[in-house]
Design a protein around this motif. Structure first.
Motif, mmCIF file in Angstrom:
data_model
loop_
_atom_site.group_PDB
_atom_site.id
_atom_site.type_symbol
_atom_site.label_atom_id
_atom_site.label_comp_id
_atom_site.label_asym_id
_atom_site.label_seq_id
_atom_site.Cartn_x
_atom_site.Cartn_y
_atom_site.Cartn_z
ATOM 1 N N ARG A 1 -96.975 -5.507 -9.998
ATOM 2 C CA ARG A 1 -97.029 -6.443 -8.860
ATOM 3 C C ARG A 1 -96.857 -7.890 -9.345
ATOM 4 N N GLU A 2 -97.493 -8.230 -10.443
ATOM 5 C CA GLU A 2 -97.383 -9.587 -10.996
ATOM 6 C C GLU A 2 -95.951 -9.866 -11.456
ATOM 7 N N ARG A 3 -95.351 -8.901 -12.094
ATOM 8 C CA ARG A 3 -93.972 -9.054 -12.557
ATOM 9 C C ARG A 3 -93.013 -9.198 -11.365
ATOM 10 N N LYS A 4 -93.268 -8.460 -10.317
ATOM 11 C CA LYS A 4 -92.454 -8.556 -9.100
ATOM 12 C C LYS A 4 -92.553 -9.968 -8.523
ATOM 13 N N LYS A 5 -93.763 -10.510 -8.473
ATOM 14 C CA LYS A 5 -93.944 -11.886 -7.989
ATOM 15 C C LYS A 5 -93.203 -12.884 -8.878
ATOM 16 N N ASP A 6 -93.271 -12.677 -10.194
ATOM 17 C CA ASP A 6 -92.591 -13.586 -11.121
ATOM 18 C C ASP A 6 -91.069 -13.544 -10.932
ATOM 19 N N LEU A 7 -90.521 -12.357 -10.733
ATOM 20 C CA LEU A 7 -89.084 -12.229 -10.479
ATOM 21 C C LEU A 7 -88.696 -12.944 -9.192
ATOM 22 N N GLU A 8 -89.479 -12.730 -8.133
ATOM 23 C CA GLU A 8 -89.204 -13.386 -6.842
ATOM 24 C C GLU A 8 -89.284 -14.904 -6.970
ATOM 25 N N THR A 9 -90.273 -15.390 -7.694
ATOM 26 C CA THR A 9 -90.427 -16.834 -7.890
ATOM 27 C C THR A 9 -89.207 -17.411 -8.600
ATOM 28 N N LEU A 10 -88.766 -16.743 -9.646
ATOM 29 C CA LEU A 10 -87.609 -17.227 -10.387
ATOM 30 C C LEU A 10 -86.345 -17.180 -9.514
ATOM 31 N N CYS A 11 -86.191 -16.135 -8.724
ATOM 32 C CA CYS A 11 -85.053 -16.052 -7.792
ATOM 33 C C CYS A 11 -85.097 -17.216 -6.803
ATOM 34 N N ASN A 12 -86.269 -17.511 -6.262
ATOM 35 C CA ASN A 12 -86.411 -18.615 -5.310
ATOM 36 C C ASN A 12 -86.084 -19.961 -5.937
ATOM 37 N N ILE A 13 -86.524 -20.179 -7.163
ATOM 38 C CA ILE A 13 -86.243 -21.431 -7.872
ATOM 39 C C ILE A 13 -84.741 -21.606 -8.047
ATOM 40 N N ILE A 14 -84.071 -20.549 -8.465
ATOM 41 C CA ILE A 14 -82.624 -20.622 -8.688
ATOM 42 C C ILE A 14 -81.893 -20.857 -7.376
ATOM 43 N N GLU A 15 -82.308 -20.202 -6.312
ATOM 44 C CA GLU A 15 -81.680 -20.415 -5.002
ATOM 45 C C GLU A 15 -81.794 -21.875 -4.564
ATOM 46 N N LYS A 16 -82.947 -22.485 -4.801
ATOM 47 C CA LYS A 16 -83.113 -23.903 -4.451
ATOM 48 C C LYS A 16 -82.194 -24.782 -5.312
ATOM 49 N N MET A 17 -82.041 -24.439 -6.572
ATOM 50 C CA MET A 17 -81.157 -25.209 -7.446
ATOM 51 C C MET A 17 -79.713 -25.112 -6.966
ATOM 52 N N ILE A 18 -79.289 -23.927 -6.559
ATOM 53 C CA ILE A 18 -77.925 -23.722 -6.078
ATOM 54 C C ILE A 18 -77.723 -24.505 -4.777
#
Length: 139
Positions: free
Chosen positions: A117-134
């Motif tokens: 569950r923690e790893r899933k949250k970390d993946l989602e967080t990183l995806c969200n950060i990259i989407e904001k950068m794009i």
């Protein structure tokens, strides 16, 4: 760009290039962190993968992606004309499509449900950060 992970194996597909990847590497984080760093710094960033029998290096750059593969004769270079933003969007889409499998993707060990569950949250967080950068890069 990423096939669904099954039994510790998946495929990375970039343009006309494709190769296997295994759970000896933390594939989703290596890809996302490489893309994020290249977007953040504007510099090329490399991610190294062990295909269990040979290795390859993916170099993320602004408008191209270079793949350097170990061969019996030395090394080969493949360059794909794909923007960093496009490759980021495709990796994010594929990771989210199979988020449960990627969250359970383990380097040498079984994880507990809380760790997954923690790893899933970390993946989602990183995806969200990259989407904001794009999104910021387009404005």
């Amino acid at each position: 760009m990423l096939s669904t992970p099954i039994a510790g194996w998946s495929r990375i597909i970039i343009g006309e290039w494709s190769d296997r990847c295994s759970c000896v590497d933390d594939v989703p984080f290596l890809l996302l962190e490489g893309v994020e760093e290249a977007l953040r710094t504007g510099n090329p960033v490399a991610a190294k993968f062990d295909a269990e029998g040979w290795e390859y290096l993916i170099v993320f750059d602004h408008s191209q992606t270079h793949i350097i593969t170990e061969t019996d004769d030395g090394y080969s270079l493949k360059t794909e004309e794909i923007s960093l933003s496009d490759i980021a969007r495709k990796f994010i889409s594929d990771i989210r499509r199979d988020i449960s499998q990627w969250a359970a993707w383990s380097v040498y060990e079984d994880m507990t449900p809380p760790q997954i569950r923690e790893r899933k949250k970390d993946l989602e967080t990183l995806c969200n950060i990259i989407e904001k950068m794009i999104a910021f890069d387009r404005s």
